[in-house]
Design a protein around this motif. Structure first.
Motif, PDB file in Angstrom:
ATOM      1  N   GLN A   1       0.171   1.640  -0.132  1.00  0.00           N
ATOM      2  CA  GLN A   1       0.300   2.018  -1.539  1.00  0.00           C
ATOM      3  C   GLN A   1       1.347   3.109  -1.719  1.00  0.00           C
ATOM      4  N   HIS A   2       1.372   4.069  -0.801  1.00  0.00           N
ATOM      5  CA  HIS A   2       2.404   5.108  -0.856  1.00  0.00           C
ATOM      6  C   HIS A   2       3.792   4.495  -0.662  1.00  0.00           C
ATOM      7  N   LEU A   3       3.905   3.637   0.350  1.00  0.00           N
ATOM      8  CA  LEU A   3       5.194   2.998   0.629  1.00  0.00           C
ATOM      9  C   LEU A   3       5.606   2.087  -0.526  1.00  0.00           C
ATOM     10  N   GLY A   4       4.638   1.353  -1.071  1.00  0.00           N
ATOM     11  CA  GLY A   4       4.932   0.462  -2.189  1.00  0.00           C
ATOM     12  C   GLY A   4       5.368   1.214  -3.430  1.00  0.00           C
ATOM     13  N   ALA A   5       4.744   2.383  -3.688  1.00  0.00           N
ATOM     14  CA  ALA A   5       5.125   3.180  -4.844  1.00  0.00           C
ATOM     15  C   ALA A   5       6.574   3.659  -4.728  1.00  0.00           C
ATOM     16  N   SER A   6       6.942   4.149  -3.543  1.00  0.00           N
ATOM     17  CA  SER A   6       8.315   4.624  -3.338  1.00  0.00           C
ATOM     18  C   SER A   6       9.315   3.475  -3.412  1.00  0.00           C
ATOM     19  N   MET A   7       8.998   2.372  -2.733  1.00  0.00           N
ATOM     20  CA  MET A   7       9.916   1.233  -2.739  1.00  0.00           C
ATOM     21  C   MET A   7      10.027   0.619  -4.133  1.00  0.00           C
ATOM     22  N   GLY A   8       8.924   0.623  -4.876  1.00  0.00           N
ATOM     23  CA  GLY A   8       8.967   0.086  -6.237  1.00  0.00           C
ATOM     24  C   GLY A   8       9.924   0.877  -7.112  1.00  0.00           C
ATOM     25  N   ARG A   9       9.822   2.201  -7.068  1.00  0.00           N
ATOM     26  CA  ARG A   9      10.735   3.037  -7.847  1.00  0.00           C
ATOM     27  C   ARG A   9      12.179   2.843  -7.393  1.00  0.00           C
ATOM     28  N   LEU A  10      12.365   2.801  -6.074  1.00  0.00           N
ATOM     29  CA  LEU A  10      13.712   2.679  -5.534  1.00  0.00           C
ATOM     30  C   LEU A  10      14.347   1.346  -5.910  1.00  0.00           C
ATOM     31  N   ILE A  11      13.621   0.257  -5.735  1.00  0.00           N
ATOM     32  CA  ILE A  11      14.185  -1.073  -5.980  1.00  0.00           C
ATOM     33  C   ILE A  11      14.466  -1.295  -7.466  1.00  0.00           C
TER      34      ILE A  11
END
Length: 261
Positions: A65-75
């Protein structure tokens, strides 16, 4: 061809050797107590923190969830930067009036540190993901725009004059001469933009965030959990390398003539 393969293997061995050397130095300075554990944790501490976060999460959210949150914002920010900066950069390189209209704004904000205007974005857009995505978008827009515009300006005029001689109109020149010729520069801008956005990600997650790898690193620093900080930094580095490798692979497939005589 054989020389190129041999050179490629040698370079890979050198890179692997550097990684191994850094890891051995890390083990050496932490195993004999030269540096306090709170400053530089041992590899075993970082590994234990990784396993703990993998199984139990961190502050109410799983690692994914932490990784997904960061990648979601980045992408989201990265895609938005691509679909706006690429066409605007190409048009700016092709039409001087468009360049004269856009460049003052871009050249003004480009050197500014992201944190300098992030507080304004929070005031205008709130503390949610919108301000964070906008911060990443602004950070990633300029490198793509500049690479595209400069790539168009580098094209030899002989190519354009030759196409006009053959009867090509402005639209055909743009899509069949300029765009293919500038693709290597476009991908250079894309890779640079991704790196800039990734470095801005921590700043984007500093304000009113409750998830994300950057937030996890910042939160761990408040409690002197250097093991979690090291783990988060290593995870960000690995994911950054993977994203860059994906871009390299796409570039090889699309710009397959690059570097060939």
């Amino acid at each position: 061809m054989e020389i190129e393969k041999t050179t490629g293997k040698t370079e890979k061995f050198i890179s692997l050797g550097v990684v191994i050397a850094i890891f051995l130095i890390w083990i050496g300075i932490t195993s004999n107590g030269m540096i306090a554990e709170t400053l530089v944790p041992s590899p075993t501490s970082v590994w234990s923190s990784f396993l703990d976060i993998l199984h139990h999460g961190y502050k109410g959210a799983t690692l994914w969830q932490h990784l997904g949150a960061s990648m979601g914002r980045l992408i989201k920010a990265y895609v938005l930067a691509i679909i706006t900066a690429v066409p605007l950069g190409l048009l700016s390189g092709y039409h001087s009036k468009i360049r004269a209209f856009l460049e003052p704004v871009i050249e003004f904000y480009r050197p500014l540190p992201p944190l300098a205007y992030y507080t304004l974005l929070v005031l205008w857009m709130g503390i949610g993901d919108a301000s964070k995505i906008m911060l990443l978008f602004l950070a990633g827009f300029a490198p793509i725009y500049i690479a595209c515009a400069s790539g168009v300006n580098k094209i030899k005029k002989d190519y354009i004059l030759g196409a006009k001689t053959l009867g090509a109109n402005s639209r055909q020149i743009f899509f069949y001469v300029i765009f293919p010729a500038v693709l290597p520069d476009v991908f250079t801008g894309l890779r640079t933009s991704l790196g800039v956005e990734y470095t801005t990600l921590v700043a984007a997650e500093m304000v009113a965030a409750a998830s994300g790898i950057g937030w996890m690193v910042l939160d761990a620093s408040n409690y002197l959990r250097s093991d979690i900080m090291f783990f988060g930094i290593i995870l960000m580095g690995i994911t950054g390398i993977l994203l860059d490798q994906i871009l390299r692979w796409i570039e090889k497939k699309i710009v397959h003539w690059k570097g060939k005589n």
